[in-house]
Design a protein around this motif. Structure first.
Motif, mmCIF file in Angstrom:
data_model
loop_
_atom_site.group_PDB
_atom_site.id
_atom_site.type_symbol
_atom_site.label_atom_id
_atom_site.label_comp_id
_atom_site.label_asym_id
_atom_site.label_seq_id
_atom_site.Cartn_x
_atom_site.Cartn_y
_atom_site.Cartn_z
ATOM 1 N N GLU A 12 37.973 42.339 42.615
ATOM 2 C CA GLU A 12 37.701 42.068 41.213
ATOM 3 C C GLU A 12 36.290 41.505 41.093
ATOM 4 O OE1 GLU A 12 40.685 39.148 40.003
ATOM 5 O OE2 GLU A 12 39.150 37.585 40.065
ATOM 6 N N LYS A 109 36.324 41.174 33.015
ATOM 7 C CA LYS A 109 36.769 41.379 34.395
ATOM 8 C C LYS A 109 36.990 42.863 34.673
ATOM 9 C CE LYS A 109 39.950 38.496 35.961
ATOM 10 N NZ LYS A 109 41.285 37.937 36.298
ATOM 11 N N ILE A 111 38.792 45.153 37.685
ATOM 12 C CA ILE A 111 39.712 45.013 38.819
ATOM 13 C C ILE A 111 39.962 46.382 39.458
ATOM 14 C CG2 ILE A 111 42.054 44.321 39.504
ATOM 15 C CD1 ILE A 111 42.077 42.539 36.958
ATOM 16 N N GLN A 155 41.416 47.280 34.395
ATOM 17 C CA GLN A 155 42.027 47.408 35.717
ATOM 18 C C GLN A 155 42.129 48.887 36.082
ATOM 19 O OE1 GLN A 155 45.518 45.048 36.613
ATOM 20 N NE2 GLN A 155 46.324 46.600 38.012
#
Length: 454
Positions: A12, A109, A111, A155
């Motif tokens: 990440e 973020k 991931i 993600q």
């Protein structure tokens, strides 16, 4: 007994805008619509892709994809800079206010995860496998958690023969219109391989407050425990049902003919079918009041209208109400007309009255209080451009969502993959109720046979 499949996180990182714009250096204020969302879940939606042929035996495919996503995200965040921030609360003896701080945040973020399953393992089962919930960050998080965790997470989960790109966005920053505008622009930047300096639908970040009022500094709280609760979904089956454009057209024609009108929309007709069918299989007493709530975009209904590119929350609920007896004794057209009138009755005046009441007595939505196990909630919209998001892998095979906002009677609508006005519905019901729905003649005759990709 076999162990359930596990999504393994590989890496990440945090991503910031390519540079800090002047706007990002100032507090980004939240409106009444935004603040009311602090105790509900993040929005979690994503796309499942087949790996392209060139990915076979190409060890650089996923690293290259992640690098391009990282770069595209940094460019997208230049335009959607609030998503790179964190929530912050200021408390004094006379004030309590929550805003977005983009100066003291590591960013959004990104991931990278992996799962030893195939696309077919995800799409072939009748019910959505529970492992899909692991394709999203912020599992069970509420928006207030954005004080300490990212407001946006992308993600990327690699399957044996596919890739899932899941996006989790803090719902206090935006609604479905805002979510999909961001996703569309993120995809547009990725596909263009350009600088990202110019995008086709830049967000309108100027905050909208009722009657010219400004930021809200006087929330009636002293601690977030006073308004934060964590909703746990009951045991549910989650299943997709597909409605072809032909089926939708027949439902619309039937509803309008039965109501002697031409005003009822396709979606109102489909929602009426869902409302009647779920009410019937619940076997409610005839005098039991039930409702069908439709998530409604306020932007075009305000006077003057707010831009469709307004970034933030601008949603309300249009609500059709009837007793179970009325709903089932009358026909589809009658139910659809109740929903048509509810939507027509959703006006600028009514929404401003609701906002004025909120300003006089601010409150935060609590899912366990607003959840009604005897009603139906139609969320999202098949009008959003969801299958137009491509990341170098062609058109997605399917759309899926995470744990967020799942309860008895929650129905989420998506455009059908083939387009043309087709619609997919993600229906959440307790196991016994879902079994009954699968045996409901009126409902199942309206659904369409589907391919493995639904």
């Amino acid at each position: 007994m076999m162990n359930p499949p596990i999504v393994h996180q590989i890496s990440e990182c945090f991503v910031k805008p390519v540079y800090a714009s002047e706007g990002s250096k100032q507090p980004y204020y939240l409106t009444p619509w935004d603040l009311a969302m602090l105790s509900v879940h993040y929005i979690q939606k994503g796309l499942l892709f087949a790996k392209p042929p060139e990915a076979k035996d190409n060890e650089a495919f996923i690293p290259d994809l992640l690098e391009r996503l990282n770069h595209s995200l940094s460019l997208a965040l230049l335009h959607f800079y609030p998503l790179s921030g964190r929530l912050a609360t200021v408390k004094t003896d006379s004030s309590y206010w929550v805003y977005v701080d983009c100066n003291n945040s590591p960013g959004a973020k990104l991931i990278h995860s992996a799962l030893d399953l195939t696309v077919s393992d995800i799409l072939s089962p009748v019910d959505v496998p529970s492992v899909v919930q692991s394709f999203f960050d912020h599992h069970k998080a509420v928006n207030h958690d954005g004080h300490t965790t990212s407001l946006l997470s992308i993600q990327v989960t690699e399957l044996l023969d596919g890739v899932f790109i899941g996006c989790s966005m803090n719902h206090a920053l935006g609604d479905g219109t805002s979510f999909w505008n961001f996703f569309n622009m993120f995809s547009e930047i990725f596909q263009s391989n350009g600088s990202g300096a110019s995008i086709s639908c830049p967000p309108v970040l100027e905050r909208w407050f009722p009657h010219g009022q400004g930021p809200i500094f006087n929330l009636p709280f002293t601690h977030h425990d006073e308004f934060i609760s964590r909703f746990e979904s009951p045991q549910l089956r989650e299943r997709f049902f597909h409605f072809s454009s032909e089926s939708i057209a027949k439902l619309k024609a039937k509803a309008n003919a039965q109501s002697s009108t031409n005003k009822i929309s396709s979606f109102q007709s489909l929602s009426a079918l869902v409302w009647r069918s779920i009410t019937r299989v619940r076997s409610l007493p005839p005098n039991q009041t039930t409702s069908c709530r439709l998530a409604t975009n306020c932007r075009p209904r305000l006077n003057p209208p707010v831009s469709q590119h307004y970034f933030g929350n601008s949603i309300g609920l249009a609500r059709g109400v009837a007793t179970a007896g009325e709903l089932l004794e009358q026909d589809l057209g009658w139910a659809a007309w109740q929903l048509y009138e509810a939507v027509v009755g959703f006006t600028d005046e009514g929404e401003r009255e609701r906002l004025d009441a909120w300003l006089k007595s601010p409150s935060i939505y609590q899912l366990h209080k607003t959840f009604d196990p005897l009603s139906v909630m139609m969320g999202s919209s098949p009008k959003f451009n969801k299958y137009g998001n491509e990341f170098g892998m062609g058109k997605a095979l399917a759309l899926r969502s995470g744990y967020a906002h799942k309860f008895d009677g929650k129905v989420t609508s998506y455009p059908g993959r083939e387009g043309g006005g087709s619609i997919d519905l993600e229906v959440c019901l307790p196991p016994q109720t879902m079994c009954a729905l699968e045996s409901d003649t009126e409902f199942m005759e309206a659904t369409s046979s589907t391919s493995q990709f639904y």
